[in-house]
Design a protein around this motif. Sequence first.
Motif, PDB file in Angstrom:
ATOM      1  N   LYS A 184       0.828  -1.194   0.000  1.00  0.00           N
ATOM      2  CA  LYS A 184       0.000   0.000   0.000  1.00  0.00           C
ATOM      3  C   LYS A 184       0.873   1.258   0.000  1.00  0.00           C
ATOM      4  CE  LYS A 184      -3.686  -2.239   2.696  1.00  0.00           C
ATOM      5  NZ  LYS A 184      -4.536  -2.136   3.913  1.00  0.00           N
ATOM      6  N   PRO A 185       0.286   2.421  -0.314  1.00  0.00           N
ATOM      7  CA  PRO A 185       1.065   3.667  -0.296  1.00  0.00           C
ATOM      8  C   PRO A 185       1.694   3.992   1.053  1.00  0.00           C
ATOM      9  CG  PRO A 185      -0.960   3.978  -1.530  1.00  0.00           C
ATOM     10  CD  PRO A 185      -1.055   2.614  -0.911  1.00  0.00           C
ATOM     11  N   ASP A 186       1.110   3.490   2.153  1.00  0.00           N
ATOM     12  CA  ASP A 186       1.691   3.765   3.475  1.00  0.00           C
ATOM     13  C   ASP A 186       2.826   2.808   3.829  1.00  0.00           C
ATOM     14  OD1 ASP A 186       0.432   1.370   4.056  1.00  0.00           O
ATOM     15  OD2 ASP A 186      -1.015   2.220   5.468  1.00  0.00           O
ATOM     16  N   GLY A 187       3.159   1.892   2.903  1.00  0.00           N
ATOM     17  CA  GLY A 187       4.271   0.978   3.128  1.00  0.00           C
ATOM     18  C   GLY A 187       3.878  -0.371   3.680  1.00  0.00           C
ATOM     19  N   SER A 188       2.670  -0.510   4.166  1.00  0.00           N
ATOM     20  CA  SER A 188       2.223  -1.797   4.686  1.00  0.00           C
ATOM     21  C   SER A 188       1.960  -2.761   3.530  1.00  0.00           C
ATOM     22  CB  SER A 188       0.957  -1.631   5.531  1.00  0.00           C
ATOM     23  OG  SER A 188      -0.106  -1.136   4.749  1.00  0.00           O
ATOM     24  N   GLU A 189       2.026  -4.058   3.834  1.00  0.00           N
ATOM     25  CA  GLU A 189       1.850  -5.072   2.799  1.00  0.00           C
ATOM     26  C   GLU A 189       0.656  -5.961   3.127  1.00  0.00           C
ATOM     27  OE1 GLU A 189       5.517  -7.171   2.354  1.00  0.00           O
ATOM     28  OE2 GLU A 189       6.668  -5.390   1.766  1.00  0.00           O
ATOM     29  N   VAL A 190       0.019  -6.456   2.079  1.00  0.00           N
ATOM     30  CA  VAL A 190      -1.127  -7.322   2.250  1.00  0.00           C
ATOM     31  C   VAL A 190      -1.017  -8.478   1.268  1.00  0.00           C
ATOM     32  CG1 VAL A 190      -2.515  -5.897   0.681  1.00  0.00           C
ATOM     33  CG2 VAL A 190      -3.652  -7.486   2.242  1.00  0.00           C
ATOM     34  N   SER A 191      -1.279  -9.686   1.778  1.00  0.00           N
ATOM     35  CA  SER A 191      -1.265 -10.881   0.949  1.00  0.00           C
ATOM     36  C   SER A 191      -2.700 -11.370   0.784  1.00  0.00           C
ATOM     37  CB  SER A 191      -0.417 -11.968   1.600  1.00  0.00           C
ATOM     38  OG  SER A 191      -0.430 -13.145   0.823  1.00  0.00           O
ATOM     39  N   LEU A 192      -3.088 -11.693  -0.432  1.00  0.00           N
ATOM     40  CA  LEU A 192      -4.462 -12.140  -0.643  1.00  0.00           C
ATOM     41  C   LEU A 192      -4.554 -13.057  -1.857  1.00  0.00           C
ATOM     42  CD1 LEU A 192      -5.597 -10.222  -3.190  1.00  0.00           C
ATOM     43  CD2 LEU A 192      -5.630  -8.520  -1.386  1.00  0.00           C
TER      44      LEU A 192
END
Length: 469
Positions: A184-192
């Motif tokens: 994401k733009p805030d640097g956090s990551e998401v796996s889906l």
Amino acid sequence: MVMGVLTLVMSACSEDTVMPKLERPKQADTDEDLLKDSVYLYTYGFYLWQDDLPDWFGDVRGNTGRFNSADAVLESLKTYAQDEKGNPLDRFSFLDRWGTVNAEIQQGLAGSFGFDVRYHNDTDLYIKKVDPGSPADQAGVKRGWQVLRINGRSDLSLASIEADNFDFLFNALDGNSVDLLLRKPDGSEVSLQLNRSNYQLQPILASQVYTVGEKKVGYFAFDAFVSTLNDWGNATYVKQQLDQLMTRFEGAGVEEMIVDLRYNGGGAVVTAEYLSNLLAPSSVGSGLMYTNKVNPRLDDFLLAHRVRIDFSPVHFHKTNALNLRRIYFLVTEGTASASELLINNLTPHVDVKLIGEHRTYGKPVGFFNWNILGVDLYAVSFQTFNSVGYGNYFSGMEVDKLIYDDLTKDFGDVEEDMIAEALYYVRNGSFSDQQVSPQAKTAVNGTKTRTPSLNGVLDNRRNKGMYLF
């Protein structure tokens, strides 16, 4: 006894005896054989460049039999009409074996993950858009998220993806399920994990009203020309949504409009006509919008098949009160067909500015569908020309200001590069002095680079169409 039989046979075969000629049993025509023949016969009947096609009527099967599929027959026919440099004019005709075009454009139905990707530079792949209501949208995916991994593969650089001719990427995007790691733009990551499913297309991706000094500026991102009329001539949800949007712009006192067509590959002609009327200034009255060019024998062909398609000149019929003084179209190479028709229709009647990547796709021609054995044939059958007779933009429409797609910002964001340039013009009456080299890998804004060639491949995965149904 054996000698007696031999003598009998020999005496029966005199010099005057004619032996029967052995023939191979004739094979029954397959559906593909019939489809190959029909592709030639019907393409010849309504093809825009009919006079350039070869005459196979003396032996249709002998000629179509040289090809292993009906698609190959059509690909061959597309090579005959050429421009002055010897390049084929027809990059467009195709067979739709699954009814995908009719489902998407006429009915507004899609079946996919609901997201598309684009390169921001030579190494970084981003989500470029998400369809509202799609699996990606329901999972919370947004434009501007970086793609870090697809199906376990983290090397998604341009060089790596090009090495296998994009096969890995395209197979992943066209699969039944896909595993993603996104930042994401805030640097956090998401796996889906996303699973392919069906959903209703919502072509208006975003809309805004900006205040620039004392001016009100409208903005909307329009992703596909889904038909405004159904098979029975009744208004669809798309017409209703466009009407509501323009009413909102009217109420806000919008004087200038930003129309974001950067990924819009086209769709229904009737929608392009309707939107042309909504955006045109009141001065157009009932004047000429555009004309069509068809092959001179098309009317006889349609009459013989009891089909009626009206190719007479199209005139404006403006009913809303929106009276724009300038329209900014945001475009890329993926902007095509019905999108270009909209731009070309309006250019003689209002101040039009094109902002974006080099030029549009270049498709001033369109189709109507012809069903053969359950397969829809879309062979180029008409070319459009605006009210001043312009329609030869096969190489695309050049932009007035070269600005690259800013994948880090969402649709409607005033800091997105294309939108920011349009708003600069609203404010100052001219474009900014920002200079961008048209070379594929020139640095922009410091370390940012662009890869237009690859993005052209990605953008053009979607069908480019201008359809009469």
